[in-house]
Design a protein around this motif. Structure first.
Motif, PDB file in Angstrom:
ATOM      1  N   PHE A  27     -29.431  11.587 -21.289  1.00  0.00           N
ATOM      2  CA  PHE A  27     -28.660  10.916 -22.343  1.00  0.00           C
ATOM      3  C   PHE A  27     -27.594  10.008 -21.733  1.00  0.00           C
ATOM      4  CE2 PHE A  27     -24.790  10.924 -24.949  1.00  0.00           C
ATOM      5  CZ  PHE A  27     -25.259  10.254 -26.069  1.00  0.00           C
ATOM      6  N   THR A  28     -26.881  10.497 -20.717  1.00  0.00           N
ATOM      7  CA  THR A  28     -25.839   9.702 -20.068  1.00  0.00           C
ATOM      8  C   THR A  28     -26.437   8.478 -19.384  1.00  0.00           C
ATOM      9  OG1 THR A  28     -24.576  11.732 -19.696  1.00  0.00           O
ATOM     10  CG2 THR A  28     -23.911   9.810 -18.441  1.00  0.00           C
ATOM     11  N   ALA A  32     -25.583   4.716 -20.320  1.00  0.00           N
ATOM     12  CA  ALA A  32     -25.005   3.852 -19.281  1.00  0.00           C
ATOM     13  C   ALA A  32     -25.808   2.569 -19.127  1.00  0.00           C
ATOM     14  CB  ALA A  32     -24.940   4.597 -17.954  1.00  0.00           C
ATOM     15  N   LEU A  33     -27.122   2.662 -19.219  1.00  0.00           N
ATOM     16  CA  LEU A  33     -27.947   1.465 -19.084  1.00  0.00           C
ATOM     17  C   LEU A  33     -27.716   0.483 -20.226  1.00  0.00           C
ATOM     18  CD1 LEU A  33     -31.270   3.050 -17.800  1.00  0.00           C
ATOM     19  CD2 LEU A  33     -29.680   1.588 -16.528  1.00  0.00           C
ATOM     20  N   GLY A  34     -27.225   0.989 -21.363  1.00  0.00           N
ATOM     21  CA  GLY A  34     -26.972   0.121 -22.500  1.00  0.00           C
ATOM     22  C   GLY A  34     -25.597  -0.532 -22.486  1.00  0.00           C
ATOM     23  N   LEU A  35     -24.764  -0.189 -21.506  1.00  0.00           N
ATOM     24  CA  LEU A  35     -23.421  -0.768 -21.454  1.00  0.00           C
ATOM     25  C   LEU A  35     -23.482  -2.227 -21.032  1.00  0.00           C
ATOM     26  CD1 LEU A  35     -21.367   2.073 -19.708  1.00  0.00           C
ATOM     27  CD2 LEU A  35     -21.287   1.415 -22.109  1.00  0.00           C
ATOM     28  N   GLU A  36     -22.873  -3.060 -21.831  1.00  0.00           N
ATOM     29  CA  GLU A  36     -22.798  -4.481 -21.511  1.00  0.00           C
ATOM     30  C   GLU A  36     -21.361  -4.947 -21.739  1.00  0.00           C
ATOM     31  OE1 GLU A  36     -25.134  -6.364 -20.217  1.00  0.00           O
ATOM     32  OE2 GLU A  36     -26.646  -4.803 -20.328  1.00  0.00           O
ATOM     33  N   LYS A  47     -21.809   0.039 -15.542  1.00  0.00           N
ATOM     34  CA  LYS A  47     -22.941   0.964 -15.515  1.00  0.00           C
ATOM     35  C   LYS A  47     -22.948   1.882 -14.293  1.00  0.00           C
ATOM     36  CE  LYS A  47     -25.945  -2.335 -17.784  1.00  0.00           C
ATOM     37  NZ  LYS A  47     -27.177  -3.070 -17.747  1.00  0.00           N
ATOM     38  N   ALA A  48     -22.396   1.429 -13.188  1.00  0.00           N
ATOM     39  CA  ALA A  48     -22.583   2.115 -11.913  1.00  0.00           C
ATOM     40  C   ALA A  48     -22.044   3.544 -11.913  1.00  0.00           C
ATOM     41  CB  ALA A  48     -21.940   1.315 -10.785  1.00  0.00           C
ATOM     42  N   PHE A  49     -20.815   3.737 -12.359  1.00  0.00           N
ATOM     43  CA  PHE A  49     -20.204   5.068 -12.282  1.00  0.00           C
ATOM     44  C   PHE A  49     -20.918   6.088 -13.165  1.00  0.00           C
ATOM     45  CE2 PHE A  49     -16.824   8.177 -13.232  1.00  0.00           C
ATOM     46  CZ  PHE A  49     -16.616   8.637 -11.942  1.00  0.00           C
ATOM     47  N   PRO A  50     -21.111   5.816 -14.483  1.00  0.00           N
ATOM     48  CA  PRO A  50     -21.815   6.815 -15.287  1.00  0.00           C
ATOM     49  C   PRO A  50     -23.271   7.006 -14.863  1.00  0.00           C
ATOM     50  CG  PRO A  50     -21.268   4.886 -16.614  1.00  0.00           C
ATOM     51  CD  PRO A  50     -20.609   4.717 -15.288  1.00  0.00           C
TER      52      PRO A  50
END
Length: 158
Positions: A27-28, A32-36, A47-50
């Motif tokens: 889920f995380t 994270a991949l959806g963060l823009e 995206k990198a940290f999560p």
């Protein structure tokens, strides 16, 4: 006189926890991949940290599933209630964060956690104030990360 057998003794607890953590890591990672972010000074992006944490969590969860410990057991009712209360407090924190901002929501959550683990009211309040202020300072001054003040200030006319 015989002693009662321990509840759910064995490897099942570790495997259930491992599967739950594996689901959380997936889920995380998907979130994270959806963060823009339209623009950022950070070349790596948000995206990198999560994503890194979700990969680490997934690997450690697989260890619990594939190689559970020998002593795994379910917590007793009192400990299970305490763990559920911690989860509830963290959910309240997430709900209060946009409204009260970092400082207000952190203060309430830390005081609640301290009381949950049987700190006296004066110690819980002192711990909450100290931790909320110190972590606020570390984020804003030490790391240069701006944290939200919350919408309650605008409601007060600030």
């Amino acid at each position: 006189m015989t002693l009662p057998a321990p509840v759910a003794k064995g490897r099942g607890a570790d495997r259930v926890l491992g599967l739950a953590l594996l689901g959380l890591s997936v889920f995380t990672a998907v979130t994270a991949l959806g963060l823009e972010v339209p623009f950022s000074y950070d070349p790596v992006g948000p995206k990198a940290f999560p994503l890194g944490l979700s990969i680490l969590l997934g690997l450690l969860a697989l260890v619990l599933v594939l190689r559970p410990g020998e002593d795994g057991h379910w917590p007793d009712a009192r400990l299970a209630m305490k763990l559920a209360s911690v989860l509830a407090l963290l959910l309240v924190y997430a709900l209060l964060f946009p409204r009260l901002g970092y400082l207000g929501s952190s203060l309430i959550t830390i005081i609640g956690l301290a009381r949950l683990f049987e700190a006296s009211w004066p110690k819980a309040i002192a711990t909450g104030v100290a931790m909320a202020l110190i972590t606020l300072w570390l984020f804003t001054q030490g790391l240069g990360i701006g944290l939200p003040d919350g919408t309650w200030l605008s409601a007060l006319g600030g």
